[in-house]
Motif scaffolding. Structure first.
Motif, mmCIF file in Angstrom:
data_model
loop_
_atom_site.group_PDB
_atom_site.id
_atom_site.type_symbol
_atom_site.label_atom_id
_atom_site.label_comp_id
_atom_site.label_asym_id
_atom_site.label_seq_id
_atom_site.Cartn_x
_atom_site.Cartn_y
_atom_site.Cartn_z
ATOM 1 N N LEU A 15 2.279 9.240 -0.042
ATOM 2 C CA LEU A 15 3.442 10.201 -0.022
ATOM 3 C C LEU A 15 3.673 10.228 -1.752
ATOM 4 C CD1 LEU A 15 5.990 7.708 2.034
ATOM 5 C CD2 LEU A 15 5.375 10.282 2.666
ATOM 6 N N ALA A 39 8.153 7.103 -2.014
ATOM 7 C CA ALA A 39 7.677 5.825 -1.734
ATOM 8 C C ALA A 39 8.602 4.900 -2.291
ATOM 9 C CB ALA A 39 6.398 5.911 -1.931
ATOM 10 N N TYR A 53 4.269 -1.409 4.969
ATOM 11 C CA TYR A 53 4.479 0.130 4.532
ATOM 12 C C TYR A 53 3.911 0.281 3.168
ATOM 13 C CZ TYR A 53 7.117 3.677 2.614
ATOM 14 O OH TYR A 53 7.548 4.986 2.004
ATOM 15 N N THR A 90 1.175 3.400 2.234
ATOM 16 C CA THR A 90 1.489 4.285 1.301
ATOM 17 C C THR A 90 0.299 4.397 0.291
ATOM 18 O OG1 THR A 90 3.790 4.080 1.460
ATOM 19 C CG2 THR A 90 3.428 4.996 -0.611
#
Length: 209
Positions: A151, A156, A189, A193
């Motif tokens: 991203l 992000a 997460y 990313t």
């Protein structure tokens, strides 16, 4: 007249007492008397150092915000590789437990941001500074080939701060999310990313009891 150093110490004492009183009574209900009782002094002495309750509240908020910006940046600087820096930022952004005083304070102030422009400005400033720190870490890792971002760094970074805020609230509200679970979710997460498995990274803060 008290010397400047003594006045600074007294103001710090009053601020610490205000933090305890706000956590105990709630921001909407705390009064000068509550703060004076927590500080072991008279209400008149409290108002000598802080003429307006809002001035004291702003100092309390700034103390809490300091932890999640300046102290977090310092924690990040203790690491060399990009993955450890990012993991350290995540560790420093979560409550240490349900009774984490400074985190509880920040959540006490949040509802006021909808009605008070001054509180909204403080909240916005803290959010922007935290997001900027994450964005810098993501961009730096990407520029040096350590991260492959899924991203844009700005998106992000804002997601990471929003997730911290959400999970932090659940931790202090004693719902079903624990600090360990919140850390794991954020690291997963961030791993998605960045393309790097951050769940294997340990930091000094995470290792401490």
């Amino acid at each position: 007249m008290a010397r400047p150093k003594d006045q600074d110490q007294q103001r710090a004492h009053v601020t610490a007492a205000a933090r305890r009183a706000i956590v105990k009574h709630g921001l909407a209900h705390v009064r000068i008397r509550d703060i004076a009782d927590a500080a072991g002094m008279s209400p008149g002495t409290v108002t000598y150092y802080y003429r307006q309750l809002d001035d004291l509240f702003q100092q309390v908020y700034e103390d809490a915000a300091d932890r999640f910006h300046y102290q977090r940046a310092h924690a990040v600087e203790q690491h060399v590789d990009h993955a450890s820096k990012l993991a350290a930022a995540i560790d420093a952004g979560l409550p240490r437990g349900a009774d984490d005083e400074l985190c509880c304070l920040l959540y006490e102030f949040s509802p006021r941001a909808r009605r008070r422009p001054d509180h909204a400005a403080l909240r916005r400033s803290l959010y922007d500074r935290q997001a900027h720190l994450y964005e810098h870490l993501l961009d730096a890792g990407s520029d040096e080939g350590a991260f492959t971002l899924a991203l844009p760094a700005t998106e992000a970074a804002r997601n990471l701060v929003a997730l911290e805020d959400a999970y932090g609230y659940h931790i202090t509200a004693r719902t079903s999310v624990t600090p360990g679970q919140a850390r794991a979710y954020l690291l997963r997460y961030a791993s998605h990313t960045t393309g790097v498995d951050l769940t294997r990274v340990t930091t000094a803060q995470n290792d401490s009891p």
